[in-house]
Design a protein around this motif. Structure first.
Motif, PDB file in Angstrom:
ATOM      1  N   SER A 244       0.843  -1.197   0.000  1.00 53.48           N
ATOM      2  CA  SER A 244       0.000   0.000   0.000  1.00 53.48           C
ATOM      3  C   SER A 244       0.884   1.255   0.000  1.00 53.48           C
ATOM      4  O   SER A 244       2.080   1.192   0.315  1.00 53.48           O
ATOM      5  N   ILE A 245       0.269   2.398  -0.328  1.00 57.46           N
ATOM      6  CA  ILE A 245       0.999   3.667  -0.324  1.00 57.46           C
ATOM      7  C   ILE A 245       1.549   3.951   1.069  1.00 57.46           C
ATOM      8  O   ILE A 245       2.688   4.387   1.228  1.00 57.46           O
ATOM      9  N   SER A 246       0.756   3.677   2.086  1.00 59.43           N
ATOM     10  CA  SER A 246       1.191   3.903   3.463  1.00 59.43           C
ATOM     11  C   SER A 246       2.378   3.013   3.822  1.00 59.43           C
ATOM     12  O   SER A 246       3.347   3.470   4.442  1.00 59.43           O
ATOM     13  N   GLU A 247       2.327   1.747   3.400  1.00 64.44           N
ATOM     14  CA  GLU A 247       3.422   0.812   3.688  1.00 64.44           C
ATOM     15  C   GLU A 247       4.703   1.225   2.970  1.00 64.44           C
ATOM     16  O   GLU A 247       5.800   1.120   3.529  1.00 64.44           O
ATOM     17  N   ILE A 248       4.563   1.707   1.751  1.00 67.80           N
ATOM     18  CA  ILE A 248       5.741   2.146   0.991  1.00 67.80           C
ATOM     19  C   ILE A 248       6.337   3.400   1.626  1.00 67.80           C
ATOM     20  O   ILE A 248       7.556   3.529   1.763  1.00 67.80           O
ATOM     21  N   SER A 250       6.238   4.239   4.742  1.00 61.20           N
ATOM     22  CA  SER A 250       6.929   3.793   5.952  1.00 61.20           C
ATOM     23  C   SER A 250       8.248   3.123   5.618  1.00 61.20           C
ATOM     24  O   SER A 250       9.251   3.302   6.321  1.00 61.20           O
ATOM     25  N   ALA A 251       8.278   2.373   4.510  1.00 57.72           N
ATOM     26  CA  ALA A 251       9.486   1.641   4.111  1.00 57.72           C
ATOM     27  C   ALA A 251      10.619   2.565   3.682  1.00 57.72           C
ATOM     28  O   ALA A 251      11.782   2.169   3.691  1.00 57.72           O
ATOM     29  N   VAL A 252      10.277   3.786   3.287  1.00 59.73           N
ATOM     30  CA  VAL A 252      11.322   4.728   2.862  1.00 59.73           C
ATOM     31  C   VAL A 252      11.483   5.877   3.850  1.00 59.73           C
ATOM     32  O   VAL A 252      12.039   6.920   3.519  1.00 59.73           O
ATOM     33  N   GLY A 253      10.987   5.684   5.095  1.00 58.84           N
ATOM     34  CA  GLY A 253      11.277   6.655   6.145  1.00 58.84           C
ATOM     35  C   GLY A 253      10.202   7.667   6.451  1.00 58.84           C
ATOM     36  O   GLY A 253      10.442   8.629   7.178  1.00 58.84           O
ATOM     37  N   TYR A 254       8.976   7.472   5.911  1.00 58.33           N
ATOM     38  CA  TYR A 254       7.879   8.406   6.174  1.00 58.33           C
ATOM     39  C   TYR A 254       6.759   7.681   6.910  1.00 58.33           C
ATOM     40  O   TYR A 254       6.010   6.903   6.308  1.00 58.33           O
ATOM     41  N   GLU A 255       6.608   7.931   8.197  1.00 56.03           N
ATOM     42  CA  GLU A 255       5.543   7.306   8.957  1.00 56.03           C
ATOM     43  C   GLU A 255       4.197   7.964   8.659  1.00 56.03           C
ATOM     44  O   GLU A 255       3.148   7.353   8.800  1.00 56.03           O
ATOM     45  N   GLN A 257       1.672   9.227   5.970  1.00 52.19           N
ATOM     46  CA  GLN A 257       1.415   9.013   4.541  1.00 52.19           C
ATOM     47  C   GLN A 257       1.254  10.335   3.793  1.00 52.19           C
ATOM     48  O   GLN A 257       1.699  10.465   2.648  1.00 52.19           O
ATOM     49  N   LEU A 258       0.641  11.323   4.417  1.00 51.95           N
ATOM     50  CA  LEU A 258       0.451  12.619   3.760  1.00 51.95           C
ATOM     51  C   LEU A 258       1.784  13.281   3.472  1.00 51.95           C
ATOM     52  O   LEU A 258       1.990  13.832   2.378  1.00 51.95           O
ATOM     53  N   HIS A 259       2.721  13.220   4.426  1.00 48.56           N
ATOM     54  CA  HIS A 259       4.051  13.800   4.201  1.00 48.56           C
ATOM     55  C   HIS A 259       4.771  13.075   3.065  1.00 48.56           C
ATOM     56  O   HIS A 259       5.452  13.697   2.239  1.00 48.56           O
ATOM     57  N   PHE A 260       4.613  11.762   3.019  1.00 45.05           N
ATOM     58  CA  PHE A 260       5.221  10.977   1.942  1.00 45.05           C
ATOM     59  C   PHE A 260       4.643  11.381   0.587  1.00 45.05           C
ATOM     60  O   PHE A 260       5.386  11.617  -0.377  1.00 45.05           O
ATOM     61  N   SER A 261       3.324  11.468   0.496  1.00 44.90           N
ATOM     62  CA  SER A 261       2.680  11.802  -0.779  1.00 44.90           C
ATOM     63  C   SER A 261       3.075  13.202  -1.251  1.00 44.90           C
ATOM     64  O   SER A 261       3.313  13.418  -2.444  1.00 44.90           O
ATOM     65  N   ARG A 262       3.186  14.142  -0.317  1.00 43.93           N
ATOM     66  CA  ARG A 262       3.595  15.500  -0.684  1.00 43.93           C
ATOM     67  C   ARG A 262       5.029  15.524  -1.207  1.00 43.93           C
ATOM     68  O   ARG A 262       5.333  16.190  -2.195  1.00 43.93           O
ATOM     69  N   ALA A 263       5.912  14.790  -0.530  1.00 46.95           N
ATOM     70  CA  ALA A 263       7.316  14.738  -0.959  1.00 46.95           C
ATOM     71  C   ALA A 263       7.427  14.081  -2.322  1.00 46.95           C
ATOM     72  O   ALA A 263       8.189  14.539  -3.189  1.00 46.95           O
ATOM     73  N   PHE A 264       6.675  13.012  -2.535  1.00 44.31           N
ATOM     74  CA  PHE A 264       6.716  12.305  -3.816  1.00 44.31           C
ATOM     75  C   PHE A 264       6.241  13.217  -4.953  1.00 44.31           C
ATOM     76  O   PHE A 264       6.870  13.293  -6.015  1.00 44.31           O
ATOM     77  N   LYS A 265       5.140  13.927  -4.721  1.00 44.90           N
ATOM     78  CA  LYS A 265       4.603  14.809  -5.760  1.00 44.90           C
ATOM     79  C   LYS A 265       5.548  15.958  -6.054  1.00 44.90           C
ATOM     80  O   LYS A 265       5.625  16.435  -7.197  1.00 44.90           O
ATOM     81  N   ARG A 266       6.288  16.406  -5.054  1.00 46.95           N
ATOM     82  CA  ARG A 266       7.263  17.481  -5.262  1.00 46.95           C
ATOM     83  C   ARG A 266       8.349  17.043  -6.246  1.00 46.95           C
ATOM     84  O   ARG A 266       8.852  17.834  -7.033  1.00 46.95           O
ATOM     85  N   ILE A 267       8.707  15.769  -6.213  1.00 45.49           N
ATOM     86  CA  ILE A 267       9.763  15.260  -7.091  1.00 45.49           C
ATOM     87  C   ILE A 267       9.227  14.860  -8.459  1.00 45.49           C
ATOM     88  O   ILE A 267       9.793  15.216  -9.494  1.00 45.49           O
TER      89      ILE A 267
END
Length: 288
Positions: A244-248, A250-255, A257-267
């Motif tokens: 899942s998006i949440s699991e991914i 977490s696997a790359v250092g983002y507990e 999910q919203l912070h992870f999605s924002r960082a991903f979209k920035r790149i």
């Protein structure tokens, strides 16, 4: 040969030198692109015709360059540019978009910079070899990623040899050792909640000095490098697993999910879910 075609380079874990896309275009009269800022390095080689490049220099002042066949131009990450074909003799060019840890070091061996973005070769033979390597990459997209990266190295070698900066021998410094240590630590611990202070401490230097030498060597801050590396690993998991998006995240250092999605979209410009869906569609079309 068609009027325009390009290829997206398949995602692979090429850290030192990687490719993003490459292509060819015979432009219509007055055809323009920009103003826009790129995320990576983008090199155009003009096969025939002429055109104009408008590019911001290191001080943010827009400079205008007239470019003709046998020349080229390099766009740097974050540099705002616009370029357009001549109305009477529109240019035909080939391009490659690339980036990686070694790119800034490689380009420092050439005369190219945001203040001098126009490629002019001192050798006809080397210029033709550079062009031929670019055309080979463009016309052989079916070859393996490793094969094409090999030709990208050859292209860069011809770029260096044909546009060499005087007294450009690379030096081995203590700062290079610190940066290698930092990159190794990031590669081994990116999935953990590591801080820039922690990375600097592992290298045995203070954060301020670490940030300064890191950005000077790689053209990006340690924070930017860490985020880019995490997102690179995230794309691998999105493409190769059903996590899942949440699991991914977490696997790359983002507990979170919203912070992870924002960082991903920035790149990447899209959300992790949109990126995964686009990869599925691409594989579906390829299989048809």
């Amino acid at each position: 040969m068609s009027n325009t075609f390009f290829h997206i380079f398949p995602h692979e874990n090429f850290i030192d030198l990687g490719m993003y896309q490459y292509g060819y275009e015979q432009c219509d009269p007055g055809h323009s692109f920009g103003p826009v800022a790129r995320n990576h390095y983008l090199f155009h080689y003009v096969i025939s015709g002429t055109g104009t490049l408008m590019a911001d220099d290191s001080k943010g002042i827009t400079q205008t360059y007239s470019i003709k066949s046998g020349q080229g131009f390099l766009i740097f990450p974050g540099q705002i540019t616009t370029y357009y074909a001549d109305e009477k003799l529109p240019w035909e060019y080939v391009w490659i978009e690339f980036d990686g840890l070694k790119v800034k070091e490689i380009l420092q061996l050439t005369k190219l910079s945001p203040d001098t973005p126009v490629y002019r070769s001192h050798s006809k033979d080397l210029k033709e070899q550079l062009r031929n390597e670019m055309l080979y990459i463009v016309h052989n997209a079916e070859e393996s990623p490793f094969h094409l990266i090999g030709h990208l190295y050859l292209f860069l070698d011809h770029l260096i040899q044909s546009s060499k900066r005087s007294n450009s021998a690379p030096s081995s410094k203590m700062s290079d050792y610190y940066i290698k240590e930092a990159i190794h630590y990031i590669e081994q611990n990116f999935q953990n909640n590591i801080s820039i202070e922690e990375i600097a401490s592992v290298c045995g230097i203070n954060r301020s000095y670490f940030g300064k030498i890191f950005k000077k060597a790689l053209g990006r801050s340690p924070q930017e490098f860490l985020m880019n590396y995490r997102m690179l690993k995230a794309t691998e998991l999105l493409k190769l697993t059903s996590l899942s998006i949440s699991e991914i995240g977490s696997a790359v250092g983002y507990e979170n999910q919203l912070h992870f999605s924002r960082a991903f979209k920035r790149i990447y410009g899209v959300s992790p879910r949109e990126w995964r869906n686009s990869q599925k569609k691409e594989r579906y079309h390829v299989s048809q």
